[in-house]
Scaffold this motif. Structure first.
Motif, PDB file in Angstrom:
ATOM      1  N   LYS A   1      -9.899  -1.140   5.100  1.00  0.00           N
ATOM      2  CA  LYS A   1     -10.495  -0.275   4.084  1.00  0.00           C
ATOM      3  C   LYS A   1     -11.987  -0.100   4.330  1.00  0.00           C
TER       4      LYS A   1
ATOM      5  N   ARG B   1     -17.030   1.629   7.513  1.00  0.00           N
ATOM      6  CA  ARG B   1     -18.446   1.988   7.522  1.00  0.00           C
ATOM      7  C   ARG B   1     -19.043   1.991   8.919  1.00  0.00           C
TER       8      ARG B   1
ATOM      9  N   GLU C   1      -2.094   9.683  -5.533  1.00  0.00           N
ATOM     10  CA  GLU C   1      -2.918   8.467  -5.487  1.00  0.00           C
ATOM     11  C   GLU C   1      -4.206   8.675  -4.709  1.00  0.00           C
TER      12      GLU C   1
ATOM     13  N   ASP D   1     -16.162  -1.386  -4.970  1.00  0.00           N
ATOM     14  CA  ASP D   1     -16.610  -0.734  -3.739  1.00  0.00           C
ATOM     15  C   ASP D   1     -15.480   0.020  -3.050  1.00  0.00           C
ATOM     16  N   GLN D   2     -14.275  -0.560  -3.059  1.00  0.00           N
ATOM     17  CA  GLN D   2     -13.146   0.086  -2.389  1.00  0.00           C
ATOM     18  C   GLN D   2     -11.975   0.186  -3.362  1.00  0.00           C
ATOM     19  N   SER D   3     -10.821  -0.356  -2.979  1.00  0.00           N
ATOM     20  CA  SER D   3      -9.707  -0.373  -3.919  1.00  0.00           C
ATOM     21  C   SER D   3      -8.917  -1.657  -3.740  1.00  0.00           C
TER      22      SER D   3
ATOM     23  N   PRO E   1     -13.472   4.903  -9.273  1.00  0.00           N
ATOM     24  CA  PRO E   1     -12.999   5.805  -8.229  1.00  0.00           C
ATOM     25  C   PRO E   1     -14.047   6.856  -7.882  1.00  0.00           C
TER      26      PRO E   1
ATOM     27  N   LEU F   1      -3.686  -7.589  -0.423  1.00  0.00           N
ATOM     28  CA  LEU F   1      -5.009  -7.886   0.110  1.00  0.00           C
ATOM     29  C   LEU F   1      -5.318  -9.379   0.128  1.00  0.00           C
TER      30      LEU F   1
ATOM     31  N   ASP G   1       0.810  -1.216   0.000  1.00  0.00           N
ATOM     32  CA  ASP G   1       0.000   0.000   0.000  1.00  0.00           C
ATOM     33  C   ASP G   1       0.843   1.266   0.000  1.00  0.00           C
TER      34      ASP G   1
ATOM     35  N   ARG H   1       4.611   8.961  -8.082  1.00  0.00           N
ATOM     36  CA  ARG H   1       3.477   8.170  -7.609  1.00  0.00           C
ATOM     37  C   ARG H   1       2.753   8.911  -6.500  1.00  0.00           C
TER      38      ARG H   1
ATOM     39  N   SER I   1      -8.637   1.347  -8.179  1.00  0.00           N
ATOM     40  CA  SER I   1     -10.069   1.332  -7.949  1.00  0.00           C
ATOM     41  C   SER I   1     -10.776   1.283  -9.294  1.00  0.00           C
TER      42      SER I   1
ATOM     43  N   THR J   1      -6.472   9.808  -7.337  1.00  0.00           N
ATOM     44  CA  THR J   1      -6.849   8.801  -8.353  1.00  0.00           C
ATOM     45  C   THR J   1      -7.812   7.780  -7.772  1.00  0.00           C
ATOM     46  N   ILE J   2      -7.650   7.428  -6.492  1.00  0.00           N
ATOM     47  CA  ILE J   2      -8.559   6.438  -5.905  1.00  0.00           C
ATOM     48  C   ILE J   2      -9.838   7.102  -5.415  1.00  0.00           C
ATOM     49  N   GLY J   3      -9.682   8.246  -4.749  1.00  0.00           N
ATOM     50  CA  GLY J   3     -10.839   8.874  -4.108  1.00  0.00           C
ATOM     51  C   GLY J   3     -11.703   9.682  -5.065  1.00  0.00           C
ATOM     52  N   GLY J   4     -11.135  10.136  -6.181  1.00  0.00           N
ATOM     53  CA  GLY J   4     -11.890  10.908  -7.161  1.00  0.00           C
ATOM     54  C   GLY J   4     -12.570  12.116  -6.531  1.00  0.00           C
TER      55      GLY J   4
ATOM     56  N   ARG K   1       0.631  -0.383  -7.014  1.00  0.00           N
ATOM     57  CA  ARG K   1      -0.182   0.708  -6.503  1.00  0.00           C
ATOM     58  C   ARG K   1      -1.640   0.286  -6.342  1.00  0.00           C
ATOM     59  N   PRO K   2      -2.349   0.951  -5.401  1.00  0.00           N
ATOM     60  CA  PRO K   2      -3.767   0.627  -5.222  1.00  0.00           C
ATOM     61  C   PRO K   2      -4.583   1.042  -6.437  1.00  0.00           C
TER      62      PRO K   2
ATOM     63  N   THR L   1      -5.405  -3.822  -3.636  1.00  0.00           N
ATOM     64  CA  THR L   1      -3.964  -3.732  -3.443  1.00  0.00           C
ATOM     65  C   THR L   1      -3.417  -5.152  -3.444  1.00  0.00           C
TER      66      THR L   1
END
Lengths: 368, 292
Positions: free
Chosen positions: A198, A201, A251, B205-207, B119, B212, A37, A289, B116, A254-257, B113-114, B209
């Motif tokens: 991750k 919730r 990143e 739903d998540q990302s 995203p 995992l 990660d 990165r 999604s 890119t993941i969270g948008g 890298r992670p 890696t």
């Protein structure tokens, strides 16, 4: 037993004797998370290190000797970092080490470099625990003890009194949490989760009924930090979310948008792509990165070590003394020096925010 | 109520993987420890097709599942089929070795890298205080449809009857003309498809890696051991039960007095399994003979 001891010590002597007395290169080790990660930190710092090493070698090396880089993957955890450091000091006999990135790595490497008198320069570790980690442990990245002071000062200036924190259970994030608690006071919501979690919730569901002004996403990597913030937004919570250097990375976006829009961070100044160093890095190694600043601190870590070796030679104790006495090094991240604990002096903080999918520097975040 | 929905989301994912695992254990009697990696391959392939090649999402998912099936079939041929008849613990070792190879391949092909698949924020809907995204709702539904259609095939069709025959007595089934070897391969690949669906689920739903994989496998094992080894429905039920426990544990204000710290979330769920095994060593729905 005695015989066994004799045998092994003989073997040790024989092995040491076998070490080629290779004096035409200067070996510098690197440890950092190249997989997992947190790989963004390791890859970016390694790129910064390589950039500086290439530059030094292209201009003739140090006293005519080329630098040979020995990189190891320490995967953002202590045990891999200890193994890597053992190998670098025991097998490769490096003159100095740049790394680690995660504080867990640097903390695990510290006792080994102390024992072998190998100077270590961390380009990214910020845990306050590293201040006391040893004489040979340096960093050109400021301690969280300062960063949390800047964050606490920001909260007070904004009038935030109820602070909610979710912390990933790593040395870095725990160090940050305790330091922030010391500078700010008690949090209204304070939960610690296992590394790599991750699914936040259930915690976010509880946050819905808590009263808070600001949420601190205190994770170890962009992946977990963006997961926290996105899940917070998915539950319709609109309070300000803030993070630190671990989250202020490309990143995260890119993941969270759009889920991380308006996420703020307190961090060291970012080196933009328009700076000379940024241009050079992107040209040689592509877009970072995480952040150009990660590479910048690594670049300067090699630079200051090389300057020390150039001045006083490859003896660990001499390099250590030189770094402590250094008055100022002119690096790409700023002019800095080291205090008696090996902590950097001279790097300031900024308040940074995601706007339209980009990190934008808002203003200085003073410590007081 | 929100906690219940959260548990459904996390449980659906675990149920897919645990269900596949239980089928394989029930029929072949082997543990496949590379399942987490197979899930990741499904997820990563879908991510690559959708985010890099810009194929439509539906097609990407189908091709991701197909790729998961393909790699699972290779896994079966290389790491399971040559060994499982000799001793049922041999594949335990070979699939661990294979999982490490797959770990390396995932790193090589998809980088560390992670990732999604979708995203950013999802389309959120709110019903009387419960918030769920459209994607999560679809994923829960898809899981139910997959599991129910499998149940239908298993209990109501001639193919299902043949599978159950192989489970009860392989040689007797063979002598009646049931192609046991073929069914072994089919079920193994099916479990990989379930896992790949789980991986795509995580990616949406998540990302994703690369690290995992192992935790995924462990969660699924916890579910099948607690549910009774090889009992498909027990495994699926307990995948949901464990997810619900994890949610309730940290989400509920216990006795109006305290919250359990989130760090204990996984520990207590696994402790619960130990308690179940102490009371019923064969698992909650387990019996002495293997069933699927």
């Amino acid at each position: 037993m005695k015989r066994l001891l004799a045998c092994t010590s003989f073997l040790a002597v024989a092995l040491t004797a076998c070490q080629p007395a290779n004096s035409d290169v200067i070996k510098i080790g690197f440890i950092g998370p190249l997989t997992g990660d947190a790989a963004a930190y390791g890859v970016d710092t390694l790129n910064g290190v390589q950039l500086k090493v290439e530059e030094i070698n292209a201009s003739g090396g140090i006293d005519g000797k080329k630098i040979q880089l020995v990189p190891e993957d320490s995967k953002c955890n202590g045990s891999d970092a200890a193994t890597a450091t053992q190998k670098l000091t025991g097998v490769d006999h490096v003159v100095a080490i740049v790394g680690g990135s995660c504080s867990s790595e640097t903390l695990a490497a510290a006792p080994i470099v102390e024992a072998t008198k190998t100077p270590l320069m961390s380009p990214l570790s910020s845990s306050p625990d590293l201040t006391e980690a040893g004489e040979y442990v340096f960093r050109d990245y400021p301690s969280d003890a300062l960063k949390t002071k800047a964050m606490a000062a920001y909260f007070k200036a904004e009038g935030f009194t109820n602070v909610a924190v979710i912390t990933e259970n790593t040395d870095f994030a725990q160090g940050f949490r305790q330091s922030l608690a010391k500078d700010f006071g008690t949090f209204v919501f304070d939960e610690v989760v296992e590394p790599g979690t991750k699914d936040f919730r259930s915690l976010v569901t509880r946050l819905k009924s808590a009263e808070f002004d600001v949420f601190v996403a205190n994770g170890q990597s962009p992946a977990t930090i963006s997961a926290m913030v996105v899940q917070l937004r998915e539950q319709g919570l609109t309070q300000l979310a803030i993070t630190h250097d671990a989250g202020q990375a490309e990143e995260t976006i890119t993941i969270g948008g759009d889920g991380v829009e308006n996420l703020q961070a307190i961090n060291v100044p970012s080196l933009g792509e328009e700076t000379a160093f940024g241009k050079n890095l992107v040209e040689k190694h592509g877009k970072p990165r995480g952040a150009i600043a990660f590479a910048g601190h690594a670049y300067d870590a090699v630079g200051v070590l090389a300057q020390a070796i150039d001045e006083v030679g490859t003896d660990g104790a001499a390099i250590q003394k030189y770094l402590n006495d250094l008055t100022s090094y002119k690096g790409v991240v700023g002019d800095f020096s080291f205090d008696d604990n090996g902590d950097v002096v001279g790097i300031n903080y900024k308040l940074i925010e995601v706007q339209d999918g980009k990190w934008v520097e808002l203003r200085d975040a003073p410590v007081q | 109520m929100q906690l219940l929905v959260n548990a459904l989301i996390a449980g659906s994912l675990a149920a897919l993987i645990a269900g596949g695992l239980a089928v394989v254990y029930g029929v072949l009697g082997v543990f496949n420890l590379a399942l987490g990696q197979l899930a990741l391959i499904g997820g990563y392939t879908t991510w690559w097709l959708y985010q890099v090649l810009h194929l439509p999402l539906g097609l990407s998912i189908i091709l991701g599942l197909a790729c998961g099936a393909l790699v699972t079939w290779v896994t079966f041929e290389i790491a399971v089929r040559p060994f499982f008849k000799h001793h049922r613990f041999l594949p335990l070792v070979t699939t661990i070795a294979w999982s490490m190879i797959l770990d390396g391949l995932i790193l090589l092909v998809f980088e560390e890298r992670p990732r999604s698949i979708l995203p950013g924020l999802k389309h959120i809907y709110e019903f009387s205080g419960i918030r769920i995204s459209l994607e999560q709702g679809l994923l829960i539904l898809a899981t139910l449809v997959i599991l129910l259609s499998f149940a239908y095939v298993f209990h109501r069709t001639s193919l299902g009857r043949r599978i159950r025959a192989v489970v009860q007595h392989e040689h007797a089934a063979l002598s009646l003309g049931v192609p046991a070897g073929l069914l072994h391969g089919f079920l193994f690949v099916l479990s990989g498809v379930f896992a790949a669906a789980g991986g795509i689920f995580i990616g949406i739903d998540q990302s994703l890696t690369p690290t995992l994989a192992f935790p995924l496998t462990i969660k699924a094992y916890a579910a099948i051991i607690a549910g009774g080894k090889g009992n498909l429905w027990g495994a699926i039920l307990f995948a949901y039960v464990i997810a619900l426990l994890e949610q309730l544990l940290v989400g509920v204000h216990w006795f109006g007095a305290f919250y359990v710290p989130a760090g204990y979330q996984q520990t207590v769920a696994l402790l619960f399994i130990i308690v179940i095994l102490l009371i019923k060593p064969a698992g909650f729905f387990g019996n002495s003979s293997r069933t699927a």
